[in-house]
Design a protein around this motif. Structure first.
Motif, mmCIF file in Angstrom:
data_model
loop_
_atom_site.group_PDB
_atom_site.id
_atom_site.type_symbol
_atom_site.label_atom_id
_atom_site.label_comp_id
_atom_site.label_asym_id
_atom_site.label_seq_id
_atom_site.Cartn_x
_atom_site.Cartn_y
_atom_site.Cartn_z
ATOM 1 N N VAL A 4 0.850 -1.189 0.000
ATOM 2 C CA VAL A 4 0.000 0.000 0.000
ATOM 3 C C VAL A 4 0.886 1.241 0.000
ATOM 4 O O VAL A 4 1.774 1.374 0.843
ATOM 5 C CB VAL A 4 -0.921 0.027 1.241
ATOM 6 N N ASP A 5 0.642 2.124 -0.948
ATOM 7 C CA ASP A 5 1.407 3.368 -1.041
ATOM 8 C C ASP A 5 0.716 4.462 -0.232
ATOM 9 O O ASP A 5 -0.458 4.767 -0.445
ATOM 10 C CB ASP A 5 1.511 3.822 -2.500
ATOM 11 N N ILE A 6 1.470 5.046 0.719
ATOM 12 C CA ILE A 6 0.964 6.156 1.517
ATOM 13 C C ILE A 6 1.982 7.285 1.451
ATOM 14 O O ILE A 6 3.074 7.187 2.008
ATOM 15 C CB ILE A 6 0.715 5.736 2.981
ATOM 16 N N ASN A 7 1.637 8.306 0.709
ATOM 17 C CA ASN A 7 2.512 9.470 0.539
ATOM 18 C C ASN A 7 3.899 9.079 0.043
ATOM 19 O O ASN A 7 4.917 9.572 0.536
ATOM 20 C CB ASN A 7 2.624 10.247 1.857
ATOM 21 N N GLY A 8 3.936 8.170 -0.914
ATOM 22 C CA GLY A 8 5.206 7.788 -1.534
ATOM 23 C C GLY A 8 5.950 6.671 -0.826
ATOM 24 O O GLY A 8 6.999 6.235 -1.294
ATOM 25 N N ILE A 9 5.438 6.189 0.299
ATOM 26 C CA ILE A 9 6.069 5.085 1.028
ATOM 27 C C ILE A 9 5.229 3.830 0.831
ATOM 28 O O ILE A 9 4.019 3.840 1.070
ATOM 29 C CB ILE A 9 6.193 5.391 2.538
ATOM 30 N N GLY A 10 5.870 2.745 0.388
ATOM 31 C CA GLY A 10 5.161 1.497 0.157
ATOM 32 C C GLY A 10 5.211 0.597 1.386
ATOM 33 O O GLY A 10 6.280 0.135 1.775
ATOM 34 N N TYR A 11 4.073 0.377 1.998
ATOM 35 C CA TYR A 11 3.992 -0.485 3.178
ATOM 36 C C TYR A 11 3.671 -1.917 2.749
ATOM 37 O O TYR A 11 2.652 -2.160 2.094
ATOM 38 C CB TYR A 11 2.902 0.010 4.134
ATOM 39 N N GLU A 12 4.553 -2.856 3.116
ATOM 40 C CA GLU A 12 4.308 -4.264 2.837
ATOM 41 C C GLU A 12 3.405 -4.827 3.933
ATOM 42 O O GLU A 12 3.693 -4.680 5.121
ATOM 43 C CB GLU A 12 5.620 -5.045 2.788
ATOM 44 N N VAL A 13 2.328 -5.453 3.528
ATOM 45 C CA VAL A 13 1.331 -5.959 4.462
ATOM 46 C C VAL A 13 1.014 -7.414 4.123
ATOM 47 O O VAL A 13 0.893 -7.771 2.952
ATOM 48 C CB VAL A 13 0.031 -5.129 4.381
ATOM 49 N N GLU A 14 0.896 -8.233 5.150
ATOM 50 C CA GLU A 14 0.435 -9.608 4.947
ATOM 51 C C GLU A 14 -1.025 -9.670 5.381
ATOM 52 O O GLU A 14 -1.412 -9.105 6.405
ATOM 53 C CB GLU A 14 1.274 -10.595 5.753
ATOM 54 N N ALA A 15 -1.815 -10.374 4.585
ATOM 55 C CA ALA A 15 -3.253 -10.423 4.860
ATOM 56 C C ALA A 15 -3.814 -11.805 4.558
ATOM 57 O O ALA A 15 -3.303 -12.510 3.689
ATOM 58 C CB ALA A 15 -3.976 -9.368 4.019
ATOM 59 N N PRO A 16 -4.877 -12.190 5.259
ATOM 60 C CA PRO A 16 -5.524 -13.471 4.964
ATOM 61 C C PRO A 16 -6.311 -13.368 3.666
ATOM 62 O O PRO A 16 -6.645 -12.268 3.205
ATOM 63 C CB PRO A 16 -6.444 -13.674 6.170
ATOM 64 N N MET A 17 -6.666 -14.504 3.089
ATOM 65 C CA MET A 17 -7.420 -14.494 1.845
ATOM 66 C C MET A 17 -8.793 -13.863 2.025
ATOM 67 O O MET A 17 -9.345 -13.290 1.082
ATOM 68 C CB MET A 17 -7.560 -15.919 1.307
ATOM 69 N N SER A 18 -9.351 -13.936 3.214
ATOM 70 C CA SER A 18 -10.651 -13.318 3.468
ATOM 71 C C SER A 18 -10.600 -11.817 3.208
ATOM 72 O O SER A 18 -11.622 -11.216 2.843
ATOM 73 C CB SER A 18 -11.101 -13.591 4.907
ATOM 74 N N THR A 19 -9.441 -11.206 3.379
ATOM 75 C CA THR A 19 -9.270 -9.792 3.051
ATOM 76 C C THR A 19 -9.024 -9.607 1.562
ATOM 77 O O THR A 19 -9.573 -8.693 0.938
ATOM 78 C CB THR A 19 -8.106 -9.189 3.859
ATOM 79 N N PHE A 20 -8.220 -10.499 0.967
ATOM 80 C CA PHE A 20 -7.920 -10.381 -0.463
ATOM 81 C C PHE A 20 -9.181 -10.442 -1.318
ATOM 82 O O PHE A 20 -9.260 -9.788 -2.360
ATOM 83 C CB PHE A 20 -6.940 -11.477 -0.895
ATOM 84 N N TYR A 21 -10.176 -11.208 -0.893
ATOM 85 C CA TYR A 21 -11.406 -11.312 -1.672
ATOM 86 C C TYR A 21 -12.112 -9.975 -1.816
ATOM 87 O O TYR A 21 -12.909 -9.793 -2.734
ATOM 88 C CB TYR A 21 -12.371 -12.310 -1.009
ATOM 89 N N HIS A 22 -11.833 -9.045 -0.901
ATOM 90 C CA HIS A 22 -12.520 -7.759 -0.914
ATOM 91 C C HIS A 22 -11.632 -6.606 -1.398
ATOM 92 O O HIS A 22 -12.075 -5.459 -1.376
ATOM 93 C CB HIS A 22 -13.043 -7.431 0.490
ATOM 94 N N LEU A 23 -10.418 -6.895 -1.807
ATOM 95 C CA LEU A 23 -9.534 -5.819 -2.244
ATOM 96 C C LEU A 23 -9.990 -5.228 -3.570
ATOM 97 O O LEU A 23 -10.475 -5.944 -4.449
ATOM 98 C CB LEU A 23 -8.103 -6.346 -2.408
ATOM 99 N N PRO A 24 -9.820 -3.926 -3.743
ATOM 100 C CA PRO A 24 -10.116 -3.301 -5.037
ATOM 101 C C PRO A 24 -8.995 -3.609 -6.029
ATOM 102 O O PRO A 24 -8.019 -4.282 -5.695
ATOM 103 C CB PRO A 24 -10.154 -1.810 -4.687
ATOM 104 N N ALA A 25 -9.116 -3.113 -7.224
ATOM 105 C CA ALA A 25 -8.085 -3.323 -8.233
ATOM 106 C C ALA A 25 -6.828 -2.532 -7.880
ATOM 107 O O ALA A 25 -6.884 -1.527 -7.155
ATOM 108 C CB ALA A 25 -8.605 -2.887 -9.597
#
Length: 203
Positions: free
Chosen positions: A19-40
């Motif tokens: 996730v990019d926040i003001n030019g900084i890319g935060y690496e995040v681990e997430a369960p598939m239950s979250t991935f199913y709801h991610l936008p493009a």
């Protein structure tokens, strides 16, 4: 403590995203239950997070809503359950189904999840039953939705290799992951849906 992230989704490769926040890319681990709801990729995303600091790493975990994050936090309090196994549990079973198994004392169902042996399953039932007494009374605050433009969450591709790698990262054995993905695959299925179907097939 980092409790929430709001920014632009740069990458998503289950179980990791950036996730990019003001030019900084935060690496995040997430369960598939979250991935199913991610936008493009390229769309705005909002995640509830849990930050873990270890001697050798700083790890950030992201979730679709507060209840999912709460369940993750309860899981990692159980003896023998670390963040990786907690993500695997949340990826392999719906939160409400997990809670039902715990309330029913059904440790046999939990053993089907990778990395969950008989003793761990029994501990999950015993230690989490009291913690989950009020489950369902808290509001489920879903913050992630697919773009209103109607674009698919994931471009439709073959996706089998990506799906297999995601399952392996969640703790499934390569042969097991390959068999489940091939059984669930059909033309036109997105990677996220393929992973979802493969996980359901193994439960």
């Amino acid at each position: 403590m980092i409790g929430r992230l709001r920014g632009v989704l740069l990458e998503k490769s289950p179980p990791q995203l950036v996730v990019d926040i003001n030019g900084i890319g935060y690496e995040v681990e997430a369960p598939m239950s979250t991935f199913y709801h991610l936008p493009a990729v390229g769309q705005s995303v909002d995640l509830f997070t849990h930050f873990i600091v270890r001697e050798d790493a700083q790890l950030l975990y992201g979730f679709i809503d507060r209840n999912e994050r709460r369940l993750f936090r309860d899981l990692i309090k159980v003896n023998g359950v670390g963040p990786k196994l907690a993500l695997t549990i949340l990826s392999g079973i719906e939160a409400s189904q997990f809670v039902q198994y715990v309330h029913n004392g059904d440790s046999d169902a939990l053993v089907k999840l990778p990395g969950v042996g008989k003793k761990t399953a029994e501990r999950l039932v015993i230690e989490m039953k009291d913690r989950l007494k009020d489950w369902g009374t808290l509001p489920e605050t879903f913050t992630l939705t697919a773009p209103e433009s109607g674009l698919p969450i994931t471009a439709i591709t073959d996706g089998r290799e990506d799906a297999e790698q995601a399952l392996i990262a969640l703790g499934y054995k390569p042969a097991q992951a390959s068999k489940a993905v091939n059984s669930a695959y059909h033309d036109g299925i997105s990677t996220e849906e393929l992973i979802r179907s493969a996980l359901k097939g193994m439960m």
